[in-house]
Design a protein around this motif. Structure first.
Motif: not given
Length: 552
Positions: A157-159, A167-170, A173-174
């Protein structure tokens, strides 16, 4: 955390240099230091929102605090905070929380070291091993490990799946738990002080602890982290914070978790943890504060040194929990690292909505956790971890099941992560991260490792749930399924002993998935059973199920 093969594990490799300062978005302060000697407290207590007009000098390093948008003044004395979530008269003590991250620390290695502070915390608090994921979800590295602890969600979910996430993550959002606290109440005084710069700067990508955190310090060394934390705790509100120490991990890479230098590093960090806890004890209003302290780690180490893989040592982490709600001893159901964020948020009255974790100490409602596990029969595994005895009201129907095979996996059985993942590494069993404690498994792959006849066909059947007066229910469970060959996986329901009705069929993998299957209830129906059936398995994969529920 300083994995030799990772480009972001070292400050020079990651592009973080002494004097670099991340630009905050709001009122946060980011400091990057090369040294921090013990300093005397300032004559006036500075709030985390206050702006200094001159640089602060620490040893030979001068760093200027900068903020784009200073927050409104906080008019409250040290050790006291406004509580906007409940009647202040009803609050017995002011909540405070501190998470201390010790990189690469293995719980089982503490006892062999000279570590009286950690020993005392283990003896007086709740302490447990925890288990992590492995590839393909994420390797057991620092980036995914600390992001999981900070955000309260797993890497899928967090990537963040490496030590150079860019910057390849989330993370947007988390966000981390300190950022969540800030968004819930801007008067909360938050801080993150870390030896590993990427936790609080952009050296490896977006900082794991974001710019809304009041104070972020990249200390440059473990003693500097302890000194800065102690000074901050003595002189500011310091409501909620995170500290990171790195030297234990560095020792693990040097001599392994079984080595003398690893034990010496534990002794050193023990003294630094004591320095921090002594600063808490010396706070002027300590008697009116209720402190939650959690010690955890991002990953473990092999005995000879190293991590990133899927062995039990590398997947090993820990949680030591002291403070309100922490029952002394080892919890019956091991917690998860995602529980750290939920625990801190809960202490400040912030609901952990959308997180994978839950507050530490939450009682288990899972019927499978009542199953008593026993030693292996055919598997060469030296830990307790399986049973063919169903919990009360549940049963297994092995009609159509082949004969022979590995006894532990003959039909649906019950197991835990420590046992099941030791059967064979690298087959995604380690990614069953949303299961807790004991879970049910149908594993045709492992069953087929001894001489057998026929195929794997077995059904797990629930007790009858009361559905009187309901028109619709939801069957919930945690599912970890891998699809292969002609093997089929279905969920069906039956009302009042009538014919089964299939409500879910898998046509592919479902990795660590939380299922919520809507089911229409026929008029006049009063009882419903649920069946999970794996059929036609011929040395194919597996299906794990946990935490079954039926809700309106």
């Amino acid at each position: 955390m300083r994995e030799p093969h990772d480009t972001c594990a070292d400050d020079h490799q990651s592009g973080v240099h002494a004097g670099d300062t991340a630009v905050p978005e709001r009122r946060a302060t980011t400091l990057v230091l090369t040294s921090w000697p013990t300093v005397n407290p300032p004559h006036r207590i500075l709030r985390s929102h206050e702006r200094r007009s001159t640089p602060i000098s620490y040893g030979q390093v001068a760093v200027k605090e900068t903020r784009d948008h200073p927050a409104p003044p906080r008019r409250r004395p040290v050790g006291r905070r406004a509580d906007r979530r409940s009647d202040p008269q009803a609050v017995a003590a002011t909540p405070k929380a501190l998470v201390i991250g010790v990189d690469g620390l293995v719980l089982d290695r503490i006892a062999a070291a000279d570590a009286p502070t950690l020993d005392s915390l283990v003896a007086g608090g709740s302490s447990s091993k925890t288990s992590l994921y492995a590839n393909p979800m994420a390797p057991t590295l620092s980036g995914p490990g600390w992001a999981t602890i900070a955000t309260g969600v797993w890497p899928d979910r967090h990537g963040v799946v490496s030590n150079s996430w860019g910057t390849n993550h989330r993370l947007a959002e988390h966000p981390d738990f300190l950022t969540r606290l800030e968004r819930a109440d801007r008067s909360t005084s938050t801080y993150a002080i870390a030896t590993w710069a990427p936790l609080v700067t952009t050296g490896a990508g977006t900082a794991i602890f974001g710019p809304e955190v009041d104070l972020r310090v990249s200390s440059g060394g473990d003693q500097a982290t302890a000194d800065r934390a102690a000074q901050h705790l003595r002189t500011t509100d310091a409501d909620a914070g995170f500290l990171h120490f790195d030297d234990v991990d560095a020792a693990g890479h040097t001599c392994g978790a079984a080595g003398a230098c690893y034990r010496a590093a534990i002794t050193a960090v023990d003294k630094r943890v004591k320095q921090v806890l002594d600063a808490i004890a010396a706070r002027p209003n300590r008697g009116q504060e209720a402190w939650t302290v959690v010690i955890t780690s991002d990953h473990g180490h092999t005995d000879t040194g190293g991590h990133g893989g899927s062995t039990p040592g590398e997947r090993s982490s820990l949680i030591i929990h002291t403070g309100p709600g922490a029952a002394p001893g080892t919890p019956a159901v091991a917690p998860k690292n995602v529980d750290v964020a939920a625990t801190v948020l809960g202490r400040f009255g912030v609901a952990p909505a959308g997180l994978d974790g839950r507050p530490l100490g939450t009682p288990s409602a899972d019927p499978f956790d009542a199953v008593a596990l026993k030693p292996a029969v055919h598997e060469a595994i030296g830990v307790l971890g399986w049973s063919d005895t169903s919990p009360s009201g549940w049963r297994v129907d092995d009609t159509g099941m082949g004969t022979g095979g590995v006894a532990e996996w003959h039909g649906w059985s019950f197991t835990n992560d420590d046992f099941w993942t030791r059967t064979e590494t690298g087959q995604w069993r380690e990614t069953n991260v949303r299961a807790r404690g004991v879970f049910a498994v149908a594993d045709s792959d492992e069953w087929s490792d001894r001489t057998r006849t026929g195929t794997f066909t077995s059904a797990l059947i629930s007790p009858a749930y009361d559905v009187t007066g309901r028109s619709r229910v939801v069957v919930g469970f945690v599912s970890h399924h891998r699809e292969e060959g002609a093997e089929t996986a279905t969920v069906s329901v039956s009302f009042d002993g009538g014919p089964a009705r299939t409500v879910l069929t898998y046509n592919g993998d479902a990795v660590a998935k939380v299922e919520a299957v809507p089911v229409a209830v026929p008029a006049g129906a009063t009882r419903m059973t649920v069946t999970w059936r794996l059929a036609g398995g011929d040395n194919n994969w597996y299906w794990a199920v946990d935490s079954p529920t039926v809700t309106s």
